[in-house]
Design a protein around this motif. Sequence first.
Motif, PDB file in Angstrom:
ATOM      1  N   ILE A  58      33.974  12.124  81.153  1.00 56.83           N
ATOM      2  CA  ILE A  58      33.902  10.749  81.640  1.00 56.83           C
ATOM      3  C   ILE A  58      32.479  10.213  81.594  1.00 56.83           C
ATOM      4  O   ILE A  58      32.228   9.081  81.167  1.00 56.83           O
ATOM      5  CB  ILE A  58      34.454  10.677  83.086  1.00 56.83           C
ATOM      6  CG1 ILE A  58      35.895  11.205  83.125  1.00 56.83           C
ATOM      7  CG2 ILE A  58      34.394   9.251  83.622  1.00 56.83           C
ATOM      8  CD1 ILE A  58      36.405  11.470  84.518  1.00 56.83           C
ATOM      9  N   ILE A  59      31.532  11.041  82.042  1.00 54.00           N
ATOM     10  CA  ILE A  59      30.118  10.674  82.021  1.00 54.00           C
ATOM     11  C   ILE A  59      29.369  11.780  81.276  1.00 54.00           C
ATOM     12  O   ILE A  59      28.928  12.760  81.894  1.00 54.00           O
ATOM     13  CB  ILE A  59      29.551  10.501  83.450  1.00 54.00           C
ATOM     14  CG1 ILE A  59      30.410   9.532  84.267  1.00 54.00           C
ATOM     15  CG2 ILE A  59      28.105  10.017  83.390  1.00 54.00           C
ATOM     16  CD1 ILE A  59      29.962   9.378  85.707  1.00 54.00           C
ATOM     17  N   PRO A  60      29.256  11.673  79.957  1.00 54.28           N
ATOM     18  CA  PRO A  60      28.582  12.730  79.182  1.00 54.28           C
ATOM     19  C   PRO A  60      27.174  13.006  79.689  1.00 54.28           C
ATOM     20  O   PRO A  60      26.431  12.083  80.043  1.00 54.28           O
ATOM     21  CB  PRO A  60      28.570  12.155  77.757  1.00 54.28           C
ATOM     22  CG  PRO A  60      29.734  11.206  77.725  1.00 54.28           C
ATOM     23  CD  PRO A  60      29.769  10.596  79.099  1.00 54.28           C
ATOM     24  N   ASN A  61      26.819  14.294  79.740  1.00 54.34           N
ATOM     25  CA  ASN A  61      25.500  14.726  80.196  1.00 54.34           C
ATOM     26  C   ASN A  61      25.205  14.276  81.630  1.00 54.34           C
ATOM     27  O   ASN A  61      24.049  13.999  81.991  1.00 54.34           O
ATOM     28  CB  ASN A  61      24.404  14.211  79.260  1.00 54.34           C
ATOM     29  CG  ASN A  61      24.617  14.651  77.819  1.00 54.34           C
ATOM     30  OD1 ASN A  61      24.898  15.814  77.556  1.00 54.34           O
ATOM     31  ND2 ASN A  61      24.506  13.712  76.892  1.00 54.34           N
ATOM     32  N   PHE A  62      26.242  14.206  82.449  1.00 53.06           N
ATOM     33  CA  PHE A  62      26.084  13.724  83.826  1.00 53.06           C
ATOM     34  C   PHE A  62      25.057  14.547  84.613  1.00 53.06           C
ATOM     35  O   PHE A  62      24.366  14.021  85.497  1.00 53.06           O
ATOM     36  CB  PHE A  62      27.424  13.749  84.567  1.00 53.06           C
ATOM     37  CG  PHE A  62      27.889  15.128  84.964  1.00 53.06           C
ATOM     38  CD1 PHE A  62      27.549  15.665  86.200  1.00 53.06           C
ATOM     39  CD2 PHE A  62      28.658  15.897  84.103  1.00 53.06           C
ATOM     40  CE1 PHE A  62      27.972  16.942  86.562  1.00 53.06           C
ATOM     41  CE2 PHE A  62      29.074  17.170  84.453  1.00 53.06           C
ATOM     42  CZ  PHE A  62      28.729  17.691  85.689  1.00 53.06           C
ATOM     43  N   ALA A  63      24.953  15.847  84.297  1.00 54.25           N
ATOM     44  CA  ALA A  63      24.066  16.721  85.066  1.00 54.25           C
ATOM     45  C   ALA A  63      22.601  16.356  84.911  1.00 54.25           C
ATOM     46  O   ALA A  63      21.768  16.789  85.710  1.00 54.25           O
ATOM     47  CB  ALA A  63      24.289  18.180  84.671  1.00 54.25           C
ATOM     48  N   GLU A  64      22.274  15.554  83.897  1.00 58.85           N
ATOM     49  CA  GLU A  64      20.880  15.152  83.706  1.00 58.85           C
ATOM     50  C   GLU A  64      20.441  14.131  84.749  1.00 58.85           C
ATOM     51  O   GLU A  64      19.243  13.984  85.016  1.00 58.85           O
ATOM     52  CB  GLU A  64      20.694  14.575  82.297  1.00 58.85           C
ATOM     53  CG  GLU A  64      20.895  15.602  81.183  1.00 58.85           C
ATOM     54  CD  GLU A  64      20.724  15.006  79.799  1.00 58.85           C
ATOM     55  OE1 GLU A  64      20.377  13.801  79.718  1.00 58.85           O
ATOM     56  OE2 GLU A  64      20.940  15.723  78.810  1.00 58.85           O
ATOM     57  N   GLU A  65      21.404  13.419  85.343  1.00 61.05           N
ATOM     58  CA  GLU A  65      21.064  12.423  86.352  1.00 61.05           C
ATOM     59  C   GLU A  65      21.686  12.711  87.715  1.00 61.05           C
ATOM     60  O   GLU A  65      21.180  12.248  88.742  1.00 61.05           O
ATOM     61  CB  GLU A  65      21.492  11.026  85.896  1.00 61.05           C
ATOM     62  CG  GLU A  65      23.001  10.869  85.691  1.00 61.05           C
ATOM     63  CD  GLU A  65      23.403   9.409  85.500  1.00 61.05           C
ATOM     64  OE1 GLU A  65      23.186   8.608  86.429  1.00 61.05           O
ATOM     65  OE2 GLU A  65      23.943   9.095  84.420  1.00 61.05           O
ATOM     66  N   TRP A 113      26.344  10.022  94.958  1.00 60.85           N
ATOM     67  CA  TRP A 113      25.912   9.606  93.616  1.00 60.85           C
ATOM     68  C   TRP A 113      27.081   9.025  92.828  1.00 60.85           C
ATOM     69  O   TRP A 113      26.959   7.968  92.206  1.00 60.85           O
ATOM     70  CB  TRP A 113      25.324  10.806  92.875  1.00 60.85           C
ATOM     71  CG  TRP A 113      25.104  10.567  91.411  1.00 60.85           C
ATOM     72  CD1 TRP A 113      24.059   9.909  90.838  1.00 60.85           C
ATOM     73  CD2 TRP A 113      25.965  10.963  90.337  1.00 60.85           C
ATOM     74  NE1 TRP A 113      24.215   9.870  89.469  1.00 60.85           N
ATOM     75  CE2 TRP A 113      25.372  10.519  89.136  1.00 60.85           C
ATOM     76  CE3 TRP A 113      27.167  11.662  90.287  1.00 60.85           C
ATOM     77  CZ2 TRP A 113      25.957  10.739  87.888  1.00 60.85           C
ATOM     78  CZ3 TRP A 113      27.746  11.890  89.047  1.00 60.85           C
ATOM     79  CH2 TRP A 113      27.151  11.430  87.865  1.00 60.85           C
ATOM     80  N   LEU A 114      28.241   9.697  92.841  1.00 57.74           N
ATOM     81  CA  LEU A 114      29.386   9.218  92.073  1.00 57.74           C
ATOM     82  C   LEU A 114      29.939   7.928  92.663  1.00 57.74           C
ATOM     83  O   LEU A 114      30.367   7.026  91.924  1.00 57.74           O
ATOM     84  CB  LEU A 114      30.475  10.300  92.036  1.00 57.74           C
ATOM     85  CG  LEU A 114      31.634  10.061  91.067  1.00 57.74           C
ATOM     86  CD1 LEU A 114      31.121   9.839  89.644  1.00 57.74           C
ATOM     87  CD2 LEU A 114      32.613  11.232  91.100  1.00 57.74           C
ATOM     88  N   PHE A 115      29.939   7.816  93.983  1.00 57.39           N
ATOM     89  CA  PHE A 115      30.340   6.583  94.671  1.00 57.39           C
ATOM     90  C   PHE A 115      29.465   5.424  94.201  1.00 57.39           C
ATOM     91  O   PHE A 115      29.962   4.331  93.873  1.00 57.39           O
ATOM     92  CB  PHE A 115      30.195   6.809  96.179  1.00 57.39           C
ATOM     93  CG  PHE A 115      30.688   5.683  97.051  1.00 57.39           C
ATOM     94  CD1 PHE A 115      32.036   5.563  97.352  1.00 57.39           C
ATOM     95  CD2 PHE A 115      29.804   4.775  97.606  1.00 57.39           C
ATOM     96  CE1 PHE A 115      32.491   4.542  98.188  1.00 57.39           C
ATOM     97  CE2 PHE A 115      30.240   3.754  98.438  1.00 57.39           C
ATOM     98  CZ  PHE A 115      31.591   3.638  98.734  1.00 57.39           C
TER      99      PHE A 115
END
Length: 429
Positions: A58-65, A113-115
């Motif tokens: 859903i959010i590629p490379n989410f772990a970077e942010e 963060w996701l909220f």
Amino acid sequence: MGEEKFDAIIVGGGLAGSTAAYVLAQEGLEVLLIERGNYGGSKNMTGGRLYAHSLEEIIPNFAEEAPVERRVVKERISMMTEQDAVTMDYHSPYLAETGSDSYVVLRGEFDRWLFNKAEEAGAIAAAGIKVDKLIMENNRVTGVICGDEEMKADVVILADGVNSLLAEKAGLRKRVQPSQVAVGVKEIYELPAKVIEDRFGLTGNEGAAWLFAGSPSNGLVGGGFLYTNKESISIGLVLGLENIGESDKTIEEMLISFTNHPEIAPLIKDGKLIERSGHVVPEAGLSMVSTLYGDGFLICGDAAGFCLNIGYMVRGMDLAITSGELAAKAVLAAREKGDFSSASLKSYKELLDKSFIMHDLSVYQNFPAFMDNDRIFNQYPEMVSNIMKEMFVVDGKPAVPLRKKAMKHLKTIGLMNLVKDGLKGVKSV
């Protein structure tokens, strides 16, 4: 706000609700995301370990942010008695490969963060608001009531946690039974990053996940867990709720015994206790999944019972995220047809059936019944510990063949019980 009609109202700002809101807002829908806590994640203490595959899509490379703590590269499983521990350790770079990686997270920070991501995408994110009841018109959900205010929507997505009282009060789902849930208790101990890395053999952003069976649950169905954060350690217990009153120890006493165990105490030594919390979690696997959709509503995440506990692995976050995504896709399909009836929203169940969620829950549907066995949490840890003692303790006495030593302890459980439990265990996985 009371006079406005939304395309979708989502109740619950955890992983499932925020994901659904994010996906729908990305598609330009008018979405209201309601969270009872002061911010998304303010009430959430679960875990935490997030298997990344679901959010990565859903959010590629989410772990970077995203505020992740450590990437798990070490798996440990221990069987414990009051004084001993027998541990299996798996350390591999495969655990860190993109697509099969997982992260330790602190849910208060990560959910927030996701909220906020959902709000950035265009959803109206309202925290600190309690939904009192659903609006029902002709047996159809048409909105929510918050205090004196009514808010209408084409569809309502319930992602309000394992005790989805809104669905229960509206007669949309059966009441959750004690046999279907567990109580989780957790403490967080603050320690310097370097100390954590030295104690667990980690470097950089590497992390460890550790599960425990046996004495931590004091003979009850359940076990202990430990996760390494950047500068703290999350440690706690998950205990089946149904028989918790039969224990001769309180949950507090069990947690104290666990943290004082010779295997655990050195790991949290000199740590500062900064958080203590408790939470109810779904535990029954596929048998807990009940109503998922109906006229004007969908249910996802913990509220739908999506959780998978197979002893050596506990998953809930990835199921919650994907169920929120699929709920959003079902809403988008219903919107194209202009039909939010049960017949139209059935596509949600069809999407779930094609996903890893229902597949994995089906594969392990017999595991909860297998775990409902006192021997697993009492006799087996003791037996394994005794066999290890026979193998490694040298006291100068005449040697006895190991097979004879092992057989002595196997017989304490009974060979037929070993065979029956073995067969049942194999069939359950």
